[in-house]
Structures are given as structure tokens and as C-alpha cells.
Design an enzyme around this catalytic site. Structure first.
Site, PDB file in Angstrom:
ATOM      1  N   LYS A  97       0.848  -1.189   0.000  1.00 19.73           N
ATOM      2  CA  LYS A  97       0.000   0.000   0.000  1.00 19.73           C
ATOM      3  C   LYS A  97       0.884   1.240   0.000  1.00 19.73           C
ATOM      4  CE  LYS A  97       0.727   1.330   4.494  1.00 19.73           C
ATOM      5  NZ  LYS A  97       1.415   2.589   4.888  1.00 19.73           N
ATOM      6  N   ASP A 147      -2.135  -1.283  10.773  1.00 16.21           N
ATOM      7  CA  ASP A 147      -2.629  -1.265   9.399  1.00 16.21           C
ATOM      8  C   ASP A 147      -2.927  -2.663   8.857  1.00 16.21           C
ATOM      9  OD1 ASP A 147      -0.008  -2.048   9.300  1.00 16.21           O
ATOM     10  OD2 ASP A 147       0.584  -0.709   7.682  1.00 16.21           O
TER      11      ASP A 147
END
Length: 270
Positions: free
Chosen positions: A8, A136
Site C-alpha cells: 500500500k 494497518d
């Protein structure tokens, strides 16, 4: 069973408050990118419950405490029937880069175990397990553009599509300590929320979309600031550091050739 944990990038990152528990509240956009590791899981007779072999990019630290192993142990507490496993991890996502590679490996391990061992866990249940492994990690249970708050674990979908844009990634050999990055940032509410900024044309992002870590990290590692500027010199419409670094990325309208020597670089079409 094989899967491909993806990376990401952060589109904007604002550190908005320090929490009583010592962590910080954030506002950021997680955006998945098609750079992936490879995770291959097979049942085995042991002798270890979960044996991990890593090839590719070197991982620092004790493999016994790798997030992939910790994901297995976490599920094993509630599902003692999990078999002994042999796991092969091919690392392609740069480490200590702010791209979530370790968190993604852990989340995909949870997803794989759920399917491989027929545990019947829902996505929401998997996200709750993932939250125990990292702030995350939950994002990678269903990796799509998400607005993240809290410590990065409070997620809500964002209508954002960068399809057709070209992404250039640069990860110099400069380690950035996440703890040190937080120690030198001053929490504050941004004038503009990144969730609103990313709904505007990418051409407006350079002036409005900010990573709060850049000021302090660039002052400690000026080379990172020069890399960001060079991405703009190469024609990037928007460039930034991802997370607390040290990877930087640029969004380009056209294919780009990155000319950074002795650094990890890659380009891809989103």
C-alpha cells in the site's frame, strides 16, 4: 496454498493527536498497489507448528517473531486444530519502507488459514484478529482505497480510482525509525482533511495533500527530500513519502523511467 500479499501507499498522512496510551491518532488514505510478496502455505508433519522460510529481500529480526508466525499463533489460540505448517515467503515488497509489507503478509496469512483450514471466519472477524497484529493489518483483509483514522485501524471506504495512472516507487537504503519519526512530529489537525482532498483532481494534490512525517524525516535525511523533488523533475503530478518512509512514490500521467542508482525502484500501471 499460495497467495500474493500486496503493498500500500499513503495518500496524505496527518498526525492529529497524541493518545493517552502513547500512540497517535492519524488521518490518512491507504491505497493498494500491485506490488506483492508471495506466500506459500502447506501442511506438514512438523516438528515445528509453523516453520517459516524467507527468500528474496532480507528481513531483519528473529523469524520466530515474524508477523506471519504471530498470525498463525493468534488463530491457533482459538483453533487448536490448525495443522503444523511449512510457510515459504518470497519478499518483494521493500521492508522498512512505509508500504505495509509485513502487515500485508500477516493479514494474508490470516486469510489463507481461514480458507485453507475452513475456519469459516467472516471478513469482520478476520479484521478483528488482524488488529491485534498491527495498526494497518486490518486494511489488508479487504485491500481497497480506505480512509483510516485512530491509529490506522478505523477504516471507511473512499471512492477513489487511480486506474490508468503510472506509479513510480523508490526505496533508498536509508532506514527510518518509526518511533523516531513520531518523536519529531508535532500533532495538529490539518486545514484540509485528506479524505476530501483525494476526491479532487490529482493535479491539485501537490498543494493540498501532506504527509506530516516529511518535514522531520527530510530534515534528518535530506536525501529523501531530494528524491521527492527529482520525482517531480521527472514529471510526477504528485509525489510523497509513504507512511514514515523511507519509500517515496510519484504518480505520473505517462510511463516513466526512474534513474535512481543503487536504490530499489519499480514502476507499474495502476
Amino acid at each position: 496454498m499460495k497467495c500474493f500479499p500486496i503493498a500500500k501507499i499513503n495518500l496524505g498522512l496527518n498526525v492529529v493527536a497524541r493518545r493517552p496510551d502513547g500512540y497517535h491518532n492519524l488521518q490518512t488514505i491507504f491505497y493498494p498497489v500491485p506490488l506483492s510478496d508471495e506466500l506459500d502455505v502447506e501442511a506438514t508433519d512438523g516438528p515445528q507448528e509453523c516453520q517459516l522460510k524467507v527468500v528474496g529481500i532480507k528481513i531483519e529480526g528473529d523469524l520466530a517473531e515474524n508477523l506471519v508466525i504471530r498470525a498463525y499463533r493468534l488463530l491457533k489460540q482459538d483453533f487448536p486444530q490448525l495443522p503444523c505448517l511449512s510457510v515459504r515467503l518470497v519478499k518483494c515488497i521493500p521492508t522498512q519502507a512505509g508500504m505495509g509489507g509485513g502487515s500485508s503478509d500477516a493479514a494474508y496469512m490470516l486469510r489463507t488459514l481461514n480458507e485453507y483450514c475452513e475456519l469459516g471466519l467472516s471478513s469482520e472477524q478476520l479484521r478483528r484478529y488482524a488488529a491485534h497484529l498491527g495498526a494497518d493489518c486490518a486494511f489488508f483483509i479487504d485491500p481497497r482505497p480506505q480512509y483510516a483514522e485512530g491509529i490506522g485501524d478505523q477504516l471507511s471506504p473512499v471512492t477513489l480510482n487511480l486506474r490508468g495512472w503510472h506509479l513510480g516507487l523508490v526505496r533508498p537504503d536509508i532506514p527510518v525509525s518509526t518511533a523516531e519519526a513520531y518523536a519529531h512530529v508535532t500533532p495538529k489537525m490539518p486545514q484540509l482533511n485528506c479524505r476530501d482532498v483525494v476526491l479532487q483532481p490529482v493535479e491539485t494534490w501537490r498543494q493540498a495533500l501532506v504527509n506530516d512525517f516529511e518535514e522531520s524525516v527530510f530534515s534528518q535525511h535530506p536525501k529523501l527530500g531530494r528524491i521527492k523533488q527529482h520525482l517531480y523533475d521527472l514529471g510526477a503530478t504528485y509525489a510523497a513519502m509513504s507512511g514514515s518512509g523511507s519509500a517515496l512514490f510519484g504518480l505520473f500521467r505517462q510511463p516513466v523511467k526512474l534513474d535512481f542508482k543503487d536504490m530499489f525502484t519499480t514502476t507499474m500501471r495502476l
